[in-house]
Motif scaffolding. Structure first.
Motif, mmCIF file in Angstrom:
data_model
loop_
_atom_site.group_PDB
_atom_site.id
_atom_site.type_symbol
_atom_site.label_atom_id
_atom_site.label_comp_id
_atom_site.label_asym_id
_atom_site.label_seq_id
_atom_site.Cartn_x
_atom_site.Cartn_y
_atom_site.Cartn_z
ATOM 1 N N GLY A 1 11.018 15.232 25.738
ATOM 2 C CA GLY A 1 10.421 14.495 24.632
ATOM 3 C C GLY A 1 9.826 15.356 23.537
ATOM 4 N N GLY A 2 9.998 16.658 23.614
ATOM 5 C CA GLY A 2 9.481 17.550 22.582
ATOM 6 C C GLY A 2 10.227 17.422 21.263
ATOM 7 N N ARG A 3 11.480 17.025 21.338
ATOM 8 C CA ARG A 3 12.282 16.723 20.156
ATOM 9 C C ARG A 3 12.525 15.223 20.162
ATOM 10 N N LYS A 4 12.468 14.617 19.005
ATOM 11 C CA LYS A 4 12.376 13.159 18.927
ATOM 12 C C LYS A 4 13.642 12.397 18.569
ATOM 13 N N HIS A 5 14.776 13.038 18.380
ATOM 14 C CA HIS A 5 15.994 12.310 18.012
ATOM 15 C C HIS A 5 16.342 11.330 19.138
ATOM 16 N N PRO A 6 16.403 10.011 18.853
ATOM 17 C CA PRO A 6 16.571 9.030 19.935
ATOM 18 C C PRO A 6 17.865 9.170 20.735
ATOM 19 N N THR A 7 18.978 9.467 20.085
ATOM 20 C CA THR A 7 20.235 9.617 20.820
ATOM 21 C C THR A 7 20.193 10.853 21.704
ATOM 22 N N MET A 8 19.711 11.949 21.150
ATOM 23 C CA MET A 8 19.635 13.176 21.921
ATOM 24 C C MET A 8 18.580 13.068 23.026
ATOM 25 N N ARG A 9 17.526 12.354 22.778
ATOM 26 C CA ARG A 9 16.514 12.132 23.822
ATOM 27 C C ARG A 9 17.145 11.392 25.001
ATOM 28 N N ALA A 10 17.916 10.355 24.729
ATOM 29 C CA ALA A 10 18.585 9.601 25.787
ATOM 30 C C ALA A 10 19.567 10.488 26.548
ATOM 31 N N GLN A 11 20.299 11.324 25.829
ATOM 32 C CA GLN A 11 21.227 12.244 26.486
ATOM 33 C C GLN A 11 20.467 13.238 27.362
ATOM 34 N N GLY A 12 19.411 13.812 26.806
ATOM 35 C CA GLY A 12 18.636 14.813 27.527
ATOM 36 C C GLY A 12 17.985 14.288 28.788
ATOM 37 N N GLU A 13 17.492 13.065 28.730
ATOM 38 C CA GLU A 13 16.828 12.479 29.894
ATOM 39 C C GLU A 13 17.764 12.348 31.082
ATOM 40 N N SER A 14 19.055 12.241 30.819
ATOM 41 C CA SER A 14 20.021 12.048 31.906
ATOM 42 C C SER A 14 20.473 13.368 32.537
ATOM 43 N N LEU A 15 20.036 14.501 31.992
ATOM 44 C CA LEU A 15 20.514 15.802 32.455
ATOM 45 C C LEU A 15 19.536 16.463 33.422
ATOM 46 N N SER A 16 20.066 17.065 34.458
ATOM 47 C CA SER A 16 19.254 17.894 35.347
ATOM 48 C C SER A 16 19.148 19.287 34.716
ATOM 49 N N GLU A 17 18.296 20.132 35.280
ATOM 50 C CA GLU A 17 18.192 21.502 34.779
ATOM 51 C C GLU A 17 19.518 22.244 34.971
ATOM 52 N N ALA A 18 20.193 21.992 36.084
ATOM 53 C CA ALA A 18 21.499 22.628 36.322
ATOM 54 C C ALA A 18 22.522 22.139 35.306
ATOM 55 N N ASP A 19 22.488 20.843 34.975
ATOM 56 C CA ASP A 19 23.401 20.306 33.952
ATOM 57 C C ASP A 19 23.181 21.018 32.625
ATOM 58 N N ILE A 20 21.923 21.194 32.261
ATOM 59 C CA ILE A 20 21.582 21.846 30.991
ATOM 60 C C ILE A 20 22.115 23.278 30.977
ATOM 61 N N ARG A 21 21.917 24.014 32.064
ATOM 62 C CA ARG A 21 22.422 25.393 32.123
ATOM 63 C C ARG A 21 23.951 25.427 32.064
ATOM 64 N N ASP A 22 24.605 24.489 32.765
ATOM 65 C CA ASP A 22 26.073 24.448 32.743
ATOM 66 C C ASP A 22 26.601 24.143 31.343
ATOM 67 N N ILE A 23 26.028 23.146 30.705
ATOM 68 C CA ILE A 23 26.460 22.756 29.352
ATOM 69 C C ILE A 23 26.221 23.900 28.369
ATOM 70 N N ALA A 24 25.041 24.520 28.445
ATOM 71 C CA ALA A 24 24.726 25.636 27.547
ATOM 72 C C ALA A 24 25.671 26.811 27.793
ATOM 73 N N SER A 25 26.010 27.044 29.045
ATOM 74 C CA SER A 25 26.935 28.126 29.370
ATOM 75 C C SER A 25 28.313 27.866 28.757
ATOM 76 N N PHE A 26 28.793 26.636 28.884
ATOM 77 C CA PHE A 26 30.087 26.288 28.296
ATOM 78 C C PHE A 26 30.043 26.373 26.775
ATOM 79 N N LEU A 27 29.081 25.701 26.166
ATOM 80 C CA LEU A 27 29.045 25.643 24.695
ATOM 81 C C LEU A 27 28.860 27.029 24.080
ATOM 82 N N SER A 28 28.054 27.870 24.709
ATOM 83 C CA SER A 28 27.815 29.214 24.160
ATOM 84 C C SER A 28 29.048 30.107 24.314
#
Length: 108
Positions: free
Chosen positions: A75-102
């Protein structure tokens, strides 16, 4: 002496494996990032409605992506669509997605 050397090599190998896992799995991230391309994969990086600039995320810095997704999740960033997306992600999901996108080579 041999035991000490083997122990040191085992610790070194384990730390390398752990370090790689902490960055996430780009193959898993590719599967998990399918919803990202709905907006961020649009030619010209613009969303159809509402009409606003959508940031480039392919080729973006790994640490930045982890920080941004984590802030959306918490909730530190307030964009509603991105907030909804972020809430559904685990920490491992975030690392995996960041690894792919980077890992994507940017055309821009």
């Amino acid at each position: 002496m041999t035991r000490a050397l083997l122990f040191t090599l085992a610790l070194f190998s384990a730390s390398n494996v752990l370090a790689d896992e902490s960055k996430g799995d780009p193959a898993e991230g590719r599967l998990k990032a399918y919803t990202c391309t709905g907006c961020h994969g649009v030619t010209g990086w613009r969303n159809a409605y509402p009409n606003y600039h959508v940031p480039r995320i392919g080729g973006q810095n790994y640490d930045y992506l982890v920080a941004a997704l984590t802030e959306y999740k918490n909730g530190g960033r307030k964009h509603p669509t991105m907030r909804a997306q972020g809430e559904s992600l685990s920490e491992a999901d975030i690392r995996d997605i960041a690894s792919f996108l980077s890992s994507i080579k940017s055309a821009e």
